[in-house]
Design an enzyme around this catalytic site. Sequence first.
Site, PDB file in Angstrom:
ATOM      1  N   SER A 133       0.858  -1.188   0.000  1.00 41.20           N
ATOM      2  CA  SER A 133       0.000   0.000   0.000  1.00 41.20           C
ATOM      3  C   SER A 133       0.894   1.238   0.000  1.00 41.20           C
ATOM      4  CB  SER A 133      -0.849   0.003   1.274  1.00 41.20           C
ATOM      5  OG  SER A 133      -1.584   1.200   1.388  1.00 41.20           O
ATOM      6  N   TYR A 146      -3.040  -0.149  10.458  1.00 41.34           N
ATOM      7  CA  TYR A 146      -3.014  -0.648   9.075  1.00 41.34           C
ATOM      8  C   TYR A 146      -1.666  -0.297   8.428  1.00 41.34           C
ATOM      9  CZ  TYR A 146      -4.198  -1.065   4.114  1.00 41.34           C
ATOM     10  OH  TYR A 146      -4.197  -1.407   2.785  1.00 41.34           O
TER      11      TYR A 146
HETATM   12  O1  NJP Z   1     -10.372  -4.922  -0.784  1.00 40.85           O
HETATM   13  P1  NJP Z   1     -11.593  -5.945  -0.741  1.00 40.85           P
HETATM   14  P2  NJP Z   1      -9.179  -4.670  -1.823  1.00 40.85           P
HETATM   15  N1  NJP Z   1      -8.646 -14.977   4.631  1.00 40.85           N
HETATM   16  O2  NJP Z   1     -12.201  -5.766   0.590  1.00 40.85           O
HETATM   17  C1  NJP Z   1      -9.983 -11.160   1.525  1.00 40.85           C
HETATM   18  C2  NJP Z   1      -4.810  -3.570  -0.366  1.00 40.85           C
HETATM   19  N2  NJP Z   1      -5.034  -2.159  -0.628  1.00 40.85           N
HETATM   20  O3  NJP Z   1      -9.346  -5.395  -3.081  1.00 40.85           O
HETATM   21  O4  NJP Z   1     -12.315 -13.934   2.684  1.00 40.85           O
HETATM   22  C3  NJP Z   1      -8.733 -14.934   3.292  1.00 40.85           C
HETATM   23  O5  NJP Z   1     -12.457  -5.779  -1.947  1.00 40.85           O
HETATM   24  C4  NJP Z   1     -11.455 -10.950   1.215  1.00 40.85           C
HETATM   25  O6  NJP Z   1     -12.074 -12.224   0.952  1.00 40.85           O
HETATM   26  P3  NJP Z   1     -13.150 -12.973   1.922  1.00 40.85           P
HETATM   27  C5  NJP Z   1      -5.511  -4.126   0.838  1.00 40.85           C
HETATM   28  O7  NJP Z   1      -4.828  -3.844   2.037  1.00 40.85           O
HETATM   29  C6  NJP Z   1      -6.256  -1.690  -0.995  1.00 40.85           C
HETATM   30  O8  NJP Z   1      -8.994  -3.218  -1.856  1.00 40.85           O
HETATM   31  O9  NJP Z   1     -14.072 -13.660   0.963  1.00 40.85           O
HETATM   32  N3  NJP Z   1      -9.081 -13.834   2.600  1.00 40.85           N
HETATM   33  C7  NJP Z   1     -11.390 -10.141  -0.059  1.00 40.85           C
HETATM   34  O10 NJP Z   1     -11.360 -10.984  -1.191  1.00 40.85           O
HETATM   35  C8  NJP Z   1      -5.494  -5.611   0.525  1.00 40.85           C
HETATM   36  O11 NJP Z   1      -4.286  -6.197   0.932  1.00 40.85           O
HETATM   37  C9  NJP Z   1      -6.426  -0.332  -1.234  1.00 40.85           C
HETATM   38  O12 NJP Z   1     -13.813 -11.930   2.750  1.00 40.85           O
HETATM   39  C10 NJP Z   1      -9.371 -12.729   3.318  1.00 40.85           C
HETATM   40  C11 NJP Z   1     -10.050  -9.411   0.025  1.00 40.85           C
HETATM   41  O13 NJP Z   1      -9.335  -9.972   1.151  1.00 40.85           O
HETATM   42  C12 NJP Z   1      -5.584  -5.644  -0.996  1.00 40.85           C
HETATM   43  O14 NJP Z   1      -5.315  -4.314  -1.444  1.00 40.85           O
HETATM   44  C13 NJP Z   1      -5.367   0.530  -1.095  1.00 40.85           C
HETATM   45  C14 NJP Z   1      -9.302 -12.708   4.714  1.00 40.85           C
HETATM   46  C15 NJP Z   1     -10.222  -7.923   0.266  1.00 40.85           C
HETATM   47  O15 NJP Z   1     -10.883  -7.376  -0.841  1.00 40.85           O
HETATM   48  C16 NJP Z   1      -6.931  -6.066  -1.552  1.00 40.85           C
HETATM   49  O16 NJP Z   1      -7.962  -5.286  -0.982  1.00 40.85           O
HETATM   50  C17 NJP Z   1      -4.162   0.030  -0.706  1.00 40.85           C
HETATM   51  C18 NJP Z   1      -8.929 -13.882   5.376  1.00 40.85           C
HETATM   52  N4  NJP Z   1      -8.849 -13.956   6.714  1.00 40.85           N
HETATM   53  C19 NJP Z   1      -3.993  -1.316  -0.477  1.00 40.85           C
HETATM   54  N5  NJP Z   1      -9.652 -11.443   5.132  1.00 40.85           N
HETATM   55  C20 NJP Z   1      -7.720   0.270  -1.636  1.00 40.85           C
HETATM   56  N6  NJP Z   1      -8.758  -0.500  -1.902  1.00 40.85           N
HETATM   57  O17 NJP Z   1      -7.795   1.488  -1.751  1.00 40.85           O
HETATM   58  C21 NJP Z   1      -9.924 -10.744   4.024  1.00 40.85           C
HETATM   59  O18 NJP Z   1      -3.157   0.893  -0.551  1.00 40.85           O
HETATM   60  N7  NJP Z   1      -9.761 -11.495   2.933  1.00 40.85           N
END
Ligand code: NJP
Length: 235
Positions: A133, A146
């Site tokens: 990030s 975070y």
């Molecule tokens: O967010 P979101 P992003 N085990 O909420 C999964 C980084 N980032 O695409 O398990 C397995 O749509 C969850 O899946 P589910 C951010 O830090 C973002 O933006 O089904 N999976 C979902 O698929 C992250 O590292 C921004 O709930 C787990 C996914 O994570 C990455 O981008 C800016 C889980 C999250 O998808 C993807 O996030 C930045 C678990 N225990 C960095 N917990 C931004 N959006 O602006 C969660 O700088 N997930």
Amino acid sequence: MKTVIITGASSGIGAETAVLLNRKGYQVVLAARRMNKLEKIAEQLNEHHLLVKVDVCKVHEVESLVKQTIDKFGKIDVLINNAGLGYIAPLAEGKLEDWHQMFNVNVNGLLTCTHKSLPYLLKEKGTIINIASVAAHEVFPNTVVYCATKHAVNAITLGIRKEFRDKVKVCNISPGAVQTEFLEQSEESNNVKQMRDFFFNNETLKGIDIAEAIYEVLSKPAHVAINEVIIRPNI
Ligand code: NJP
């Protein structure tokens, strides 16, 4: 065909990356907890895919993810450590369980997936992509913990590069604001509302912008390693 595991593939950046890489000829393994979301995304994929229900915080589930991948595709060329979350709140209002969960998913989950995949990545001279990030490079109020998790991701990426130089490529992809489900984890507050107003401005990034950057990193010839990509909205 190259095999790629993508954690957090049920929404946002992970889902867009799975669809793009599959279209570009990769065998894609989509890992996340919400199977119904994965099944919906799979409607856009060809037959070269696998869906695995995984909580990256559970070591035995990550072991099963790796085993299922090897059983079906025989190898792992790329691991994309994308699963992650951030709770938006000032430190004074932060919940301890939220702080611990961010470290469990963003850092420990990433370490578990890396540890279990590494023997296979080494065999293929593969690539690890860590979704860090801009918060890996700066510290912002209301997202301090975070930011700490993403600084840790940055350190892990730098360390992998130093210890595995010519054996495994590693790249940190560091996005700014991307329009995903990211903000939906946090309780509603003025801080969250302000961030949502900014994030869902039409000019911020979409998941596909990050997916395309990942594809570009993976498309480089063997002698070229892109180790760090910072992508911000052009505003
Ligand atoms: O967010 P979101 P992003 N085990 O909420 C999964 C980084 N980032 O695409 O398990 C397995 O749509 C969850 O899946 P589910 C951010 O830090 C973002 O933006 O089904 N999976 C979902 O698929 C992250 O590292 C921004 O709930 C787990 C996914 O994570 C990455 O981008 C800016 C889980 C999250 O998808 C993807 O996030 C930045 C678990 N225990 C960095 N917990 C931004 N959006 O602006 C969660 O700088 N997930």
